[in-house]
Design an enzyme around this catalytic site. Structure first.
Site, short mmCIF file in Angstrom:
data_model
loop_
_atom_site.label_atom_id
_atom_site.label_comp_id
_atom_site.label_asym_id
_atom_site.label_seq_id
_atom_site.Cartn_x
_atom_site.Cartn_y
_atom_site.Cartn_z
CD GLN A 228 -2.87 -1.04 2.44
OE1 GLN A 228 -3.08 -2.07 3.04
NE2 GLN A 228 -3.42 0.11 2.82
NE ARG A 375 -13.07 0.32 4.01
CZ ARG A 375 -14.11 -0.04 3.26
NH1 ARG A 375 -14.53 -1.26 3.23
NH2 ARG A 375 -14.70 0.84 2.50
CB CYS A 376 -10.19 3.00 11.14
SG CYS A 376 -8.86 2.34 12.14
CD GLU A 745 -9.61 3.94 5.55
OE1 GLU A 745 -10.08 2.82 5.83
OE2 GLU A 745 -8.67 4.09 4.77
O1 CDP Z 1 -7.08 6.66 0.84
P1 CDP Z 1 -8.27 5.94 0.29
O2 CDP Z 1 -8.34 5.95 -1.20
O3 CDP Z 1 -8.47 4.58 0.89
O4 CDP Z 1 -9.56 6.71 0.81
P2 CDP Z 1 -10.27 8.03 0.27
O5 CDP Z 1 -9.29 9.08 -0.04
O6 CDP Z 1 -11.32 8.36 1.26
O7 CDP Z 1 -10.95 7.59 -1.10
C1 CDP Z 1 -11.72 6.44 -1.33
C2 CDP Z 1 -12.35 6.58 -2.72
O8 CDP Z 1 -13.48 7.47 -2.64
C3 CDP Z 1 -11.41 7.21 -3.76
O9 CDP Z 1 -11.66 6.70 -5.06
C4 CDP Z 1 -11.79 8.65 -3.66
O10 CDP Z 1 -11.35 9.46 -4.69
C5 CDP Z 1 -13.31 8.61 -3.49
N1 CDP Z 1 -13.78 9.82 -2.79
C6 CDP Z 1 -14.66 10.68 -3.44
O11 CDP Z 1 -15.07 10.40 -4.58
N2 CDP Z 1 -15.06 11.84 -2.81
C7 CDP Z 1 -14.64 12.15 -1.55
N3 CDP Z 1 -15.03 13.26 -0.96
C8 CDP Z 1 -13.78 11.26 -0.88
C9 CDP Z 1 -13.36 10.11 -1.53
#
Ligand code: CDP
Length: 789
Positions: A228, A375-376, A745
């Site tokens: 990761q 997942r957090c 998360e």
């Molecule tokens: O770091 P990780 O990708 O696990 O988590 P994240 O930044 O929360 O994003 C998870 C997925 O949700 C990604 O594809 C993000 O781009 C999308 N996302 C989104 O579309 N809009 C947000 N406000 C937050 C996340």
């Protein structure tokens, strides 16, 4: 501040910028079975490695006899810790600043620990070879809980560490002891809870593994790895092995789920690389499911004691938390350096009160290393669970409705930025709005009326609430680092002459859809269709440095870097547009996809024409090309939040409870791709449900892991998972360039308490105040029997 309403996206569906539910670009290859996972990597002359693991949780190693394995036809080498010690590789640093045995030399400290590795021409021969390695052990006393680890009589686990006289891995505290103690002493009531957040495993579909390929002629080390955090892992490799960093290339191909499990550096990666270095051919190592479950990064395992002080009016005045963390044999998770217990001190949650004091102690036990950000964000799930259980019980103590108690104590919308008593600065929020919406969706008042009626009829119905605040997007780099590596992140954007683009990221998707959503950010900023943008990630030779994807940091950090670099390119594009339109750049206006002369919309030039000109007709004195890189150091974390309501029906005869409804209102600021966000929430809610209900790992007194396969470790399927009703509010992060907060998360963080609170609520006719997770029917039944006397 961006106030983007994603129900009215600025770009057309063809461009697919922010707010469009663009279908996941990456899914085409996954659905056609064309994903490229580590186990798909096959190199010429590749050998296979299988690890010999300890059957004992704690034992002295007297000797290791490898002769039987070496005699097997096809076995090429057997590696032991003693051999690695010759290269100074028997031990390695962990991302939390501890040390971990690569292959055990002196003793084994958890069941499943790596003791030797057999390398053979195929995997099955390697496995036969592993079975033929004879290790002579002397079993030692075993520690299976932190409480036991702290007893005087407990055996010392980390005898390898100079100066280590007990089993304490760390002690850490946050907040103010004296004021908290005073508030507790003067409280109208003190609500207490002692609870265990059980050990669980992220259990990604794809287990961990690597293919290490060392070219002895060039010194080039290429490792295909389920990582990761490929850049951070490359730096650790360079430091551990003393290899020149430019010669190390980590390629993290498609990843079948990470959930925190693929953040630590595992011994298998190091052994395979050392073996490839010595043997001069590529070496593949891929874990079995059981190896993954018994030996790699666990989550949770926090024993928490909370005391919540409240006054006569029902206002919280202070929170005191004492916490014991079961770290396993090595402190090998990846917490930011300054925060030994992760960001657990966000335990004050969504509530406004002046004092808190959190004392945490990490204890070594004879279990696999645990505590990854499963997942957090770092340890926030445990924190959120504790405060939400306390708040619910406080409402009962004060004879208040749990929703009303929360509303009374919420940080109010006009209090942001809010300084929490443990030092966080919450960027934004509107907790009342989210809970209000969840209550409206649920028909809360009617449900309470129905519940009262049900109780009169002797039926048990429970309504559980959890209102959570997450903290995601580490850093800023001033406060957050891992092993000294500052927690910024990066994006490099190249717009090619035909107006198509490549975006290269320091973060690494494991299924979250980055190839789609990050392209959407560029589409939003430059008007280039998202489908014209290729997102590249996971290859350290071809992407800018970054700390990786975990703890929902991708959107808050790398997403911001993407928006900033796209804006920088737009500035350059404006100058080129001025040149093409023979106008001053100051006189140009932008709308997604084109610049036009203010007041003359017909005088315009598209981003594609500008891109072509950047390589064919750029102004004199300007550097050619349209590309750049940005390293983004966030000024603060982002604070997504939400309110969840669960309705359960419980059978007092059996203790079985069924989820009737699950309502989840989330606020992650501006949603880039609403459909992907919903998917993230569905996944998180499912994991939260599993945690409350069925998914946990235990150990027997001898330290045997109960839960080493999917018959014993129950991950949920669609069969038992309830349906979810989703709602949303949008409170943009004021400092994030596109107003987004993380979401990957939140649902796992927020939901376990909602499920458990619903069960406890159903049991109020019996006055039950707590049942530890998972809330199994027999535990419920016993609680009813105890309460009924
Ligand atoms: O770091 P990780 O990708 O696990 O988590 P994240 O930044 O929360 O994003 C998870 C997925 O949700 C990604 O594809 C993000 O781009 C999308 N996302 C989104 O579309 N809009 C947000 N406000 C937050 C996340």
């Amino acid at each position: 501040m961006t106030t983007l309403d994603h129900h009215h996206p600025k770009t057309s569906p063809e461009v697919g910028g922010i707010g469009h539910s663009v279908r996941r670009i990456e899914d085409a290859r996954f659905l056609e079975g064309r994903g490229n996972y580590v186990d798909d990597v096959v190199l010429p002359n590749m050998l296979h490695m299988v690890i010999v693991r300890s059957p004992w949780a704690h034992a002295k190693i007297n000797s290791i006899d490898t002769s039987g394995a070496e005699a097997i036809d096809g076995v090429v080498a057997v590696v032991t810790g003693e051999m690695l010690a010759g290269y100074n590789l028997a031990w390695m640093p962990t991302l939390s600043g501890d040390t971990q045995a690569v292959l055990a030399t002196d003793a084994v400290r958890f069941q499943g620990q790596e003791v030797a590795a057999v390398i053979a021409t195929d995997e099955y021969i390697a496995r036969d070879g592993a079975d033929a390695v004879i290790v002579d052990y002397d079993p030692l006393d075993v520690v299976t809980s932190p409480q036991q680890g702290l007893e005087e009589s407990a055996p010392l686990i980390r005898t390898d560490k100079e100066g280590q006289v007990d089993n304490v891995a760390y002690t850490w505290e946050s907040g103010e002891a004296a004021s908290t103690a005073e508030a507790l002493a003067n409280a109208h009531k003190v609500i207490e809870i002692e609870t265990h957040y059980p050990r669980s495993h992220p259990a990604p579909l794809e287990t961990c593994g690597c293919v290490a390929d060392v070219d002895s002629a060039t010194g080039q080390v290429t490792v295909y790895m389920t990582s990761q955090a490929p850049h951070a892992h490359r730096t650790v490799f360079a430091l551990v092995a003393g290899l020149p960093e430019q010669n190390i290339r980590i390629i993290s191909p498609d990843i079948g789920g990470g959930f925190g499990n693929k953040v630590p550096v595992y011994p298998g990666y190091v052994i395979a690389t050392a073996a490839s270095l010595v043997l001069g051919v590529p070496v593949k190592w891929v874990e079995t499911r059981s190896e993954n479950l018994i030996s790699t990064g666990f989550g949770r395992d926090y024993y928490m004691k909370g005391q919540l002080a409240v006054d006569e009016e029902g206002k919280i005045t202070a929170l005191k938390v004492d916490m014991l963390s079961d770290q396993g044999a090595f402190y090998a998770d990846a917490q930011p350096t300054k925060f030994k217990a992760g960001l657990f001190h966000i335990v004050t949650g969504s509530y406004d009160f002046p004092f808190a004091h959190v004392v945490t102690k990490g204890v070594y036990t004879n279990k696999a290393p645990g505590g990854v950000a499963y997942r957090c964000s770092f340890r926030v799930t445990e924190a959120s669970y504790l405060i939400e259980r306390l708040v619910q019980n406080a409402a009962y103590e004060l004879d208040m409705d749990p929703a009303e108690f929360r509303m009374k104590n919420f940080i109010k919308a006009d209090q942001f930025p809010y300084h929490s008593p443990t030092g966080f600065v919450y960027d934004s929020g509107d907790y009342e709005k989210a809970l209000r919406l969840a209550m409206d969706m649920a028909g809360y008042d009617d449900l309470r009326t129905e519940q009262a009626q049900a109780r009169e009829e002797g039926r048990l119905m429970g309504i559980g609430i959890a209102s959570f605040t997450e903290v995601v997007g580490a850093g800023n780099s001033k406060d957050y680092d891992i092993l000294g590596l500052k927690m910024f992140d990066s994006a490099e954007l190249r717009v090619h002459p035909t107006g198509k683009a490549i975006l290269k990221l320091g973060v690494k998707t494991q299924g979250q859809g980055h190839e789609t959503t990050f392209a959407q950010i560029v589409a939003e900023e430059l008007g280039i269709p998202a489908t014209d943008i290729k997102v590249v990630h996971g290859d350290t030779d071809n992407t800018p440095y970054g700390l990786g994807t975990y703890a929902s940091r991708s959107t808050p950090v790398a997403g911001a870097a993407t928006a900033v670099i796209a804006r920088k390119l737009r500035e350059k594009a404006k100058k080129i547009a001025g040149h093409l339109l023979e106008a001053s750049p100051e006189d140009l206006d932008w709308e997604p996809g084109k610049f036009f002369v203010r007041g003359s919309p017909e005088s315009s030039v598209s981003i594609q024409d500008i891109a072509f000109a950047a390589y064919t007709n750029h102004p004199d004195g300007m550097e050619a090309g349209l590309e750049g890189v940005h390293y983004y150091d966030p000024p603060n974390m982002t604070y997504p939040f939400g309110s969840y309501i669960v309705v359960v029906d419980l059978d007092p005869g059996t203790g079985v409870w069924k989820v009737r409804r699950m309502i989840a209102v989330d606020d992650c600021g501006v949603r880039i791709n609403p459909m992907i966000v919903d998917g993230q929430i569905h996944g998180g809610l499912t994991e939260g449900f599993a945690m409350s209900n069925m998914q946990f790992i235990t150990f027997d007194d001898a330290g045997n892991c109960i839960g080493s396969n999917f018959m014993d470790y129950l991950v949920p399927t669609a069969w038992e998972t309830p349906a979810f009703e989703l709602g949303e509010t949008v409170t943009p992060s004021p400092h994030h360039p596109i107003g987004a907060k993380g979401i990957g998360e939140s649902a796992t963080v927020g939901s376990p308490a909602a499920y458990v609170n619903a069960v406890i609520d159903a049991l109020q006719p019996y006055g039950v105040k707590n049942i530890d997770m998972p809330v199994l029917p027999d535990r419920v039944w016993e609680a009813i029997q105890d309460a009924s006397g």
